[in-house]
Enzyme design. Structure first.
Site, PDB file in Angstrom:
ATOM      1  N   LYS A  19       0.828  -1.214   0.000  1.00 14.55           N
ATOM      2  CA  LYS A  19       0.000   0.000   0.000  1.00 14.55           C
ATOM      3  C   LYS A  19       0.869   1.274   0.000  1.00 14.55           C
ATOM      4  O   LYS A  19       0.540   2.241  -0.689  1.00 14.55           O
ATOM      5  CB  LYS A  19      -0.924  -0.024   1.229  1.00 14.55           C
ATOM      6  CG  LYS A  19      -1.911   1.108   1.283  1.00 14.55           C
ATOM      7  CD  LYS A  19      -3.000   0.809   2.276  1.00 14.55           C
ATOM      8  CE  LYS A  19      -2.442   0.592   3.675  1.00 14.55           C
ATOM      9  NZ  LYS A  19      -2.663   1.716   4.567  1.00 14.55           N
ATOM     10  N   ARG A  93     -11.494   3.598   9.198  1.00 18.45           N
ATOM     11  CA  ARG A  93     -11.210   2.253   9.691  1.00 18.45           C
ATOM     12  C   ARG A  93     -12.495   1.587  10.210  1.00 18.45           C
ATOM     13  O   ARG A  93     -12.487   0.404  10.501  1.00 18.45           O
ATOM     14  CB  ARG A  93     -10.214   2.314  10.862  1.00 18.45           C
ATOM     15  CG  ARG A  93      -8.750   2.480  10.479  1.00 18.45           C
ATOM     16  CD  ARG A  93      -8.006   1.195  10.670  1.00 18.45           C
ATOM     17  NE  ARG A  93      -6.654   1.163  11.186  1.00 18.45           N
ATOM     18  CZ  ARG A  93      -5.599   1.877  10.840  1.00 18.45           C
ATOM     19  NH1 ARG A  93      -5.691   2.858  10.032  1.00 18.45           N
ATOM     20  NH2 ARG A  93      -4.417   1.618  11.357  1.00 18.45           N
ATOM     21  N   ARG A 127      12.161 -11.352   7.111  1.00 25.74           N
ATOM     22  CA  ARG A 127      13.209 -10.535   7.738  1.00 25.74           C
ATOM     23  C   ARG A 127      13.821 -11.263   8.946  1.00 25.74           C
ATOM     24  O   ARG A 127      13.102 -11.707   9.844  1.00 25.74           O
ATOM     25  CB  ARG A 127      12.600  -9.211   8.176  1.00 25.74           C
ATOM     26  CG  ARG A 127      13.627  -8.261   8.746  1.00 25.74           C
ATOM     27  CD  ARG A 127      13.107  -6.884   8.784  1.00 25.74           C
ATOM     28  NE  ARG A 127      11.865  -6.789   9.552  1.00 25.74           N
ATOM     29  CZ  ARG A 127      11.334  -5.641   9.930  1.00 25.74           C
ATOM     30  NH1 ARG A 127      11.921  -4.523   9.612  1.00 25.74           N
ATOM     31  NH2 ARG A 127      10.220  -5.625  10.603  1.00 25.74           N
ATOM     32  N   ARG A 160      12.125 -10.727  14.756  1.00 21.74           N
ATOM     33  CA  ARG A 160      11.425  -9.833  15.687  1.00 21.74           C
ATOM     34  C   ARG A 160      10.057 -10.420  15.961  1.00 21.74           C
ATOM     35  O   ARG A 160       9.471 -11.065  15.092  1.00 21.74           O
ATOM     36  CB  ARG A 160      11.234  -8.463  15.047  1.00 21.74           C
ATOM     37  CG  ARG A 160      12.484  -7.651  15.063  1.00 21.74           C
ATOM     38  CD  ARG A 160      12.152  -6.172  14.854  1.00 21.74           C
ATOM     39  NE  ARG A 160      13.402  -5.459  14.712  1.00 21.74           N
ATOM     40  CZ  ARG A 160      13.655  -4.562  13.772  1.00 21.74           C
ATOM     41  NH1 ARG A 160      12.724  -4.222  12.918  1.00 21.74           N
ATOM     42  NH2 ARG A 160      14.824  -3.970  13.705  1.00 21.74           N
ATOM     43  N   ARG A 171      -2.042 -10.432  13.090  1.00 21.30           N
ATOM     44  CA  ARG A 171      -2.207  -9.056  12.588  1.00 21.30           C
ATOM     45  C   ARG A 171      -3.114  -9.042  11.362  1.00 21.30           C
ATOM     46  O   ARG A 171      -3.968  -8.178  11.212  1.00 21.30           O
ATOM     47  CB  ARG A 171      -0.842  -8.461  12.212  1.00 21.30           C
ATOM     48  CG  ARG A 171      -0.070  -7.917  13.403  1.00 21.30           C
ATOM     49  CD  ARG A 171       1.380  -7.672  13.042  1.00 21.30           C
ATOM     50  NE  ARG A 171       1.569  -6.580  12.092  1.00 21.30           N
ATOM     51  CZ  ARG A 171       2.684  -6.401  11.385  1.00 21.30           C
ATOM     52  NH1 ARG A 171       3.692  -7.236  11.508  1.00 21.30           N
ATOM     53  NH2 ARG A 171       2.794  -5.394  10.567  1.00 21.30           N
TER      54      ARG A 171
HETATM   55  P1  AMP Z   1      -1.311   3.037  11.234  1.00 28.46           P
HETATM   56  O1  AMP Z   1       0.026   3.678  11.044  1.00 28.46           O
HETATM   57  O2  AMP Z   1      -2.289   3.377  10.137  1.00 28.46           O
HETATM   58  O3  AMP Z   1      -1.221   1.552  11.455  1.00 28.46           O
HETATM   59  O4  AMP Z   1      -1.937   3.660  12.561  1.00 28.46           O
HETATM   60  C1  AMP Z   1      -1.310   3.494  13.814  1.00 28.46           C
HETATM   61  C2  AMP Z   1      -2.370   3.490  14.908  1.00 28.46           C
HETATM   62  O5  AMP Z   1      -3.113   4.714  14.888  1.00 28.46           O
HETATM   63  C3  AMP Z   1      -3.431   2.395  14.748  1.00 28.46           C
HETATM   64  O6  AMP Z   1      -3.015   1.185  15.289  1.00 28.46           O
HETATM   65  C4  AMP Z   1      -4.597   3.005  15.522  1.00 28.46           C
HETATM   66  O7  AMP Z   1      -4.425   2.861  16.913  1.00 28.46           O
HETATM   67  C5  AMP Z   1      -4.483   4.467  15.192  1.00 28.46           C
HETATM   68  N1  AMP Z   1      -5.304   4.820  14.009  1.00 28.46           N
HETATM   69  C6  AMP Z   1      -4.862   5.146  12.761  1.00 28.46           C
HETATM   70  N2  AMP Z   1      -5.887   5.407  11.952  1.00 28.46           N
HETATM   71  C7  AMP Z   1      -7.012   5.250  12.687  1.00 28.46           C
HETATM   72  C8  AMP Z   1      -8.398   5.355  12.411  1.00 28.46           C
HETATM   73  N3  AMP Z   1      -8.846   5.676  11.186  1.00 28.46           N
HETATM   74  N4  AMP Z   1      -9.268   5.112  13.427  1.00 28.46           N
HETATM   75  C9  AMP Z   1      -8.843   4.787  14.647  1.00 28.46           C
HETATM   76  N5  AMP Z   1      -7.558   4.665  14.974  1.00 28.46           N
HETATM   77  C10 AMP Z   1      -6.629   4.875  14.014  1.00 28.46           C
END
Ligand code: AMP
Length: 225
Positions: A19, A93, A127, A160, A171
């Site tokens: 992505k 999300r 990795r 890791r 995940r």
């Molecule tokens: P990411 O880098 O997109 O994986 O985001 C890191 C963390 O930010 C996620 O694990 C969530 O805790 C929070 N987060 C990011 N985007 C959202 C969203 N649209 N709604 C709720 N939490 C978010």
């Protein structure tokens, strides 16, 4: 053909789906503004903003930031981008977030990168690390001379926690459970566009062709398929 000048797009794909690479190419080729909710939250946390302080508590516990906080933050950023085409990444999300976004903007297209779990698992678990030196190997692109052994010291390599197959599977399952309702929401709105494949370089030309029907290409070099 009439080219719409203000495309509003969302990109969706599990960790390891490519992505980030596809988003970078879209931004370079079509000049969209890229807005990543994760990046935005991290910058708010660094700045110790009010939202950053709230968000940190949730992120540290591996939870989603509440919908109202998240929606407020994103809509505020999108206001600044009102005159631009944009590509949202990491938001929405949840269906609640998707519905709030719909109230404010018409989402034209949702690009869904559909890469088989098995391919992602292979990518993410490739990795291996030599803990003492931090040397990183990749069993696909940069393998050690002897599997599981550091070239320089002969010491064992480790994975890791995040890269272990059982963690990666968890995940991916969590991603799927969380994202499915959002994909269903956009599918029923008729804006979901799914791109399936096992290699980013093979998925990209399809994404490019799809967007080229909607947007002028602003940069033909380097990222053109
Ligand atoms: P990411 O880098 O997109 O994986 O985001 C890191 C963390 O930010 C996620 O694990 C969530 O805790 C929070 N987060 C990011 N985007 C959202 C969203 N649209 N709604 C709720 N939490 C978010």
């Amino acid at each position: 053909m009439v080219l719409r000048t203000l495309l509003r797009a969302v990109i969706v794909g599990p960790p390891g789906s490519g992505k980030g690479t596809v988003s970078d190419r879209i931004v370079k080729t079509f000049g969209l503004k890229h807005l990543s909710s994760g990046d935005l939250l991290r910058s708010n946390i660094n700045d110790k903003s009010e939202i950053g302080l709230v968000a940190r508590a949730y992120i540290d516990q591996g939870q989603l930031v509440p919908d109202d906080v998240m929606t407020r933050l994103i809509l505020q950023e999108l206001k600044v981008l009102e005159q631009h085409c944009w590509l949202l990444d990491g938001f929405p999300r949840t269906v609640t977030q998707a519905a709030s976004l719909d109230k404010a903007y018409q989402v034209d297209t949702v690009l869904n990168l559909n890469v088989p779990f098995e391919t992602i698992k292979q990518r993410l678990t490739a990795r291996w690390i030599h803990p003492a030196s931090g040397r990183i190997y990749n069993t696909d692109f940069n393998p050690p001379k002897i599997p599981g052994i550091d070239d320089a010291t002969g010491e064992p390599l480790i994975q890791r926690e995040d890269d272990k197959p059982e963690t990666v599977i968890k995940r991916l399952q969590a991603y799927e459970a969380q994202t499915k309702p959002v994909l269903d929401y956009y599918r029923s709105n008729g804006v979901l566009e799914t791109f399936s494949g096992t290699e980013t370089n093979k998925i990209w030309p399809h994404v490019h062709a799809f967007l080229a029907c909607k947007l002028p290409v602003v940069n033909k070099t380097e990222t053109s398929p």
